[in-house]
Design a protein around this motif. Structure first.
Motif, PDB file in Angstrom:
ATOM      1  N   ARG A  80       0.793  -1.229   0.000  1.00  0.00           N
ATOM      2  CA  ARG A  80       0.000   0.000   0.000  1.00  0.00           C
ATOM      3  C   ARG A  80       0.824   1.276   0.000  1.00  0.00           C
ATOM      4  O   ARG A  80       0.316   2.338  -0.313  1.00  0.00           O
ATOM      5  CB  ARG A  80      -0.980   0.000   1.161  1.00  0.00           C
ATOM      6  CG  ARG A  80      -0.353   0.119   2.531  1.00  0.00           C
ATOM      7  CD  ARG A  80      -1.428   0.092   3.598  1.00  0.00           C
ATOM      8  NE  ARG A  80      -2.381   1.169   3.438  1.00  0.00           N
ATOM      9  CZ  ARG A  80      -3.489   1.259   4.152  1.00  0.00           C
ATOM     10  NH1 ARG A  80      -3.789   0.332   5.033  1.00  0.00           N
ATOM     11  NH2 ARG A  80      -4.298   2.284   3.980  1.00  0.00           N
ATOM     12  N   SER A  81       2.083   1.196   0.336  1.00  0.00           N
ATOM     13  CA  SER A  81       2.889   2.405   0.345  1.00  0.00           C
ATOM     14  C   SER A  81       3.043   2.992  -1.050  1.00  0.00           C
ATOM     15  O   SER A  81       3.195   4.180  -1.217  1.00  0.00           O
ATOM     16  CB  SER A  81       4.273   2.103   0.926  1.00  0.00           C
ATOM     17  OG  SER A  81       4.152   1.701   2.268  1.00  0.00           O
ATOM     18  N   TYR A  82       3.052   2.128  -2.062  1.00  0.00           N
ATOM     19  CA  TYR A  82       3.284   2.604  -3.422  1.00  0.00           C
ATOM     20  C   TYR A  82       2.225   2.158  -4.413  1.00  0.00           C
ATOM     21  O   TYR A  82       2.398   2.276  -5.606  1.00  0.00           O
ATOM     22  CB  TYR A  82       4.660   2.141  -3.915  1.00  0.00           C
ATOM     23  CG  TYR A  82       5.796   2.901  -3.284  1.00  0.00           C
ATOM     24  CD1 TYR A  82       5.671   4.253  -2.996  1.00  0.00           C
ATOM     25  CD2 TYR A  82       6.977   2.261  -2.977  1.00  0.00           C
ATOM     26  CE1 TYR A  82       6.713   4.943  -2.418  1.00  0.00           C
ATOM     27  CE2 TYR A  82       8.030   2.952  -2.397  1.00  0.00           C
ATOM     28  CZ  TYR A  82       7.895   4.299  -2.122  1.00  0.00           C
ATOM     29  OH  TYR A  82       8.928   4.972  -1.548  1.00  0.00           O
ATOM     30  N   ASN A 109       6.427  10.766  10.271  1.00  0.00           N
ATOM     31  CA  ASN A 109       6.145  10.025   9.042  1.00  0.00           C
ATOM     32  C   ASN A 109       4.657   9.677   8.972  1.00  0.00           C
ATOM     33  O   ASN A 109       4.052   9.292   9.978  1.00  0.00           O
ATOM     34  CB  ASN A 109       6.984   8.740   9.003  1.00  0.00           C
ATOM     35  CG  ASN A 109       7.041   8.152   7.609  1.00  0.00           C
ATOM     36  OD1 ASN A 109       7.517   8.794   6.685  1.00  0.00           O
ATOM     37  ND2 ASN A 109       6.552   6.934   7.460  1.00  0.00           N
ATOM     38  N   PHE A 110       4.046   9.837   7.789  1.00  0.00           N
ATOM     39  CA  PHE A 110       2.612   9.594   7.624  1.00  0.00           C
ATOM     40  C   PHE A 110       2.376   8.560   6.529  1.00  0.00           C
ATOM     41  O   PHE A 110       3.213   8.343   5.659  1.00  0.00           O
ATOM     42  CB  PHE A 110       1.895  10.896   7.242  1.00  0.00           C
ATOM     43  CG  PHE A 110       2.047  12.004   8.248  1.00  0.00           C
ATOM     44  CD1 PHE A 110       1.226  12.055   9.368  1.00  0.00           C
ATOM     45  CD2 PHE A 110       3.007  12.987   8.077  1.00  0.00           C
ATOM     46  CE1 PHE A 110       1.365  13.080  10.300  1.00  0.00           C
ATOM     47  CE2 PHE A 110       3.158  14.012   8.996  1.00  0.00           C
ATOM     48  CZ  PHE A 110       2.331  14.064  10.112  1.00  0.00           C
ATOM     49  N   GLU A 111       1.188   7.914   6.573  1.00  0.00           N
ATOM     50  CA  GLU A 111       0.764   7.022   5.503  1.00  0.00           C
ATOM     51  C   GLU A 111       0.578   7.835   4.222  1.00  0.00           C
ATOM     52  O   GLU A 111       0.420   9.060   4.251  1.00  0.00           O
ATOM     53  CB  GLU A 111      -0.545   6.327   5.874  1.00  0.00           C
ATOM     54  CG  GLU A 111      -0.425   5.326   7.018  1.00  0.00           C
ATOM     55  CD  GLU A 111       0.329   4.070   6.615  1.00  0.00           C
ATOM     56  OE1 GLU A 111       0.379   3.770   5.404  1.00  0.00           O
ATOM     57  OE2 GLU A 111       0.882   3.396   7.503  1.00  0.00           O
ATOM     58  N   ILE A 112       0.556   7.132   3.094  1.00  0.00           N
ATOM     59  CA  ILE A 112       0.589   7.823   1.809  1.00  0.00           C
ATOM     60  C   ILE A 112      -0.644   8.708   1.589  1.00  0.00           C
ATOM     61  O   ILE A 112      -0.510   9.851   1.130  1.00  0.00           O
ATOM     62  CB  ILE A 112       0.776   6.824   0.647  1.00  0.00           C
ATOM     63  CG1 ILE A 112       1.043   7.583  -0.654  1.00  0.00           C
ATOM     64  CG2 ILE A 112      -0.391   5.866   0.520  1.00  0.00           C
ATOM     65  CD1 ILE A 112       1.555   6.716  -1.771  1.00  0.00           C
ATOM     66  N   ASP A 113      -1.851   8.236   1.909  1.00  0.00           N
ATOM     67  CA  ASP A 113      -3.043   9.064   1.696  1.00  0.00           C
ATOM     68  C   ASP A 113      -2.974  10.344   2.528  1.00  0.00           C
ATOM     69  O   ASP A 113      -3.266  11.443   2.034  1.00  0.00           O
ATOM     70  CB  ASP A 113      -4.309   8.289   2.069  1.00  0.00           C
ATOM     71  CG  ASP A 113      -4.716   7.277   1.007  1.00  0.00           C
ATOM     72  OD1 ASP A 113      -3.873   6.968   0.135  1.00  0.00           O
ATOM     73  OD2 ASP A 113      -5.864   6.787   1.048  1.00  0.00           O
ATOM     74  N   GLN A 114      -2.584  10.202   3.787  1.00  0.00           N
ATOM     75  CA  GLN A 114      -2.474  11.368   4.659  1.00  0.00           C
ATOM     76  C   GLN A 114      -1.370  12.303   4.171  1.00  0.00           C
ATOM     77  O   GLN A 114      -1.517  13.532   4.229  1.00  0.00           O
ATOM     78  CB  GLN A 114      -2.201  10.928   6.099  1.00  0.00           C
ATOM     79  CG  GLN A 114      -2.247  12.074   7.105  1.00  0.00           C
ATOM     80  CD  GLN A 114      -2.050  11.597   8.535  1.00  0.00           C
ATOM     81  OE1 GLN A 114      -1.811  10.426   8.786  1.00  0.00           O
ATOM     82  NE2 GLN A 114      -2.144  12.518   9.478  1.00  0.00           N
ATOM     83  N   GLY A 151       6.461  17.883  -0.053  1.00  0.00           N
ATOM     84  CA  GLY A 151       6.356  16.901  -1.124  1.00  0.00           C
ATOM     85  C   GLY A 151       6.334  15.492  -0.577  1.00  0.00           C
ATOM     86  O   GLY A 151       6.505  15.261   0.628  1.00  0.00           O
ATOM     87  N   PHE A 152       6.096  14.549  -1.491  1.00  0.00           N
ATOM     88  CA  PHE A 152       6.097  13.142  -1.113  1.00  0.00           C
ATOM     89  C   PHE A 152       6.689  12.337  -2.258  1.00  0.00           C
ATOM     90  O   PHE A 152       6.358  12.559  -3.425  1.00  0.00           O
ATOM     91  CB  PHE A 152       4.674  12.658  -0.816  1.00  0.00           C
ATOM     92  CG  PHE A 152       4.625  11.274  -0.220  1.00  0.00           C
ATOM     93  CD1 PHE A 152       4.847  11.090   1.135  1.00  0.00           C
ATOM     94  CD2 PHE A 152       4.378  10.160  -1.012  1.00  0.00           C
ATOM     95  CE1 PHE A 152       4.815   9.820   1.701  1.00  0.00           C
ATOM     96  CE2 PHE A 152       4.347   8.887  -0.467  1.00  0.00           C
ATOM     97  CZ  PHE A 152       4.569   8.715   0.898  1.00  0.00           C
TER      98      PHE A 152
END
Length: 257
Positions: free
Chosen positions: A37-39, A169-174, A186-187
């Protein structure tokens, strides 16, 4: 007496000769749970990208006359099991020099052998369309709130070396939501998957991609050091099978993502 000596010599050497041709009956693969889910964008219980990984594992083992044991776990747990030899294959993984300590990647004359990659992609920097963030391929400028990435990945490690990670550090959606609200500069994420996630979140008109890729990456299926030490000849056969599947199937599977 000479015949007795020859007989003793053969009895000593035979196990080593047999061992050199011994092959495993199964191969244990570890891949990230929750649909990588990270990518990648989760779809049902498995993402399309994860299904590709599973298909590669099953087809490679079937073609080699083996069974595939598939293990889902958090990425950092997969790494730990891979290092300890609890699993034989880590999938998928980008090669960087420090990962040679983890396991065995396909090499040719000491250099990574890209023939045996499973796919190639770009990790890019997503930022707000009104952001002043710049990346020239070596350094960032105008970093204020930090640039995030998924913990445990090559992009995260590189951002850490560049000293531009955010405090938390945050999850990708957040993370994308924070980028959209200008609370994160940025991400870093894989380009195609990141664009798909933006579309799902409805942020595709507000978040852009910086022109220069952050990392151009080839993904591999490295083998654990323990597995490789037992089956060095089989390792080459395994990676050659991956090459065949990439040419015949994987690129078409990726186009369907």
């Amino acid at each position: 007496m000479p015949y007795l000596f020859v007989g003793l010599l053969l009895s000593v050497l035979t196990p080593y000769v047999q061992a050199s041709h011994y092959e495993p009956k199964s191969v244990r693969f570890c891949y990230e749970e929750q649909s990588y889910r990270s990518y990648s964008d989760a779809i049902d219980s498995l993402s399309k990208q994860t299904k590709i990984i599973v298909n590669i594992a099953r087809k490679a083992c079937k073609n080699l006359g083996l069974s595939a044991e598939l293990v889902q776990a958090p990425w950092k747990r997969c790494i730990q099991m891979f290092k300890s030899g609890q699993v034989d294959v880590l999938s998928p993984a980008i090669w960087v020099p420090e990962r040679d300590e983890w396991g065995k990647f396909p090499k040719l004359n000491g250099d990574i052998d890209t023939r045996y990659r499973i796919w190639s992609s770009e990790i890019v920097i997503f930022t707000h369309k009104h952001s002043n963030l710049l990346w020239d391929g070596r350094f960032f400028t105008n970093v204020k709130a930090g640039i995030g990435a998924a913990l445990g990945y090559v992009a995260y490690d590189r951002l850490k070396r560049l000293d531009v990670l955010p405090p938390v550090n945050f999850e990708i959606d957040q993370s994308f939501s924070l980028v959209n609200n200008r609370r994160l500069d940025g991400f870093a994420a894989e380009k195609i998957s990141g664009m798909r996630i933006l579309k799902r979140l409805g942020l595709q008109d507000d978040i852009i991609i910086l022109d220069t890729p952050f990392i151009k990456a080839d993904y591999f299926m490295p083998l654990s050091r323990q597995f490789y030490s037992h089956y060095p000849e089989f390792a080459i056969k395994f990676w050659q099978e991956i090459e065949k599947i990439r040419i015949s199937d994987i690129e078409n599977w990726i186009k369907q993502l």
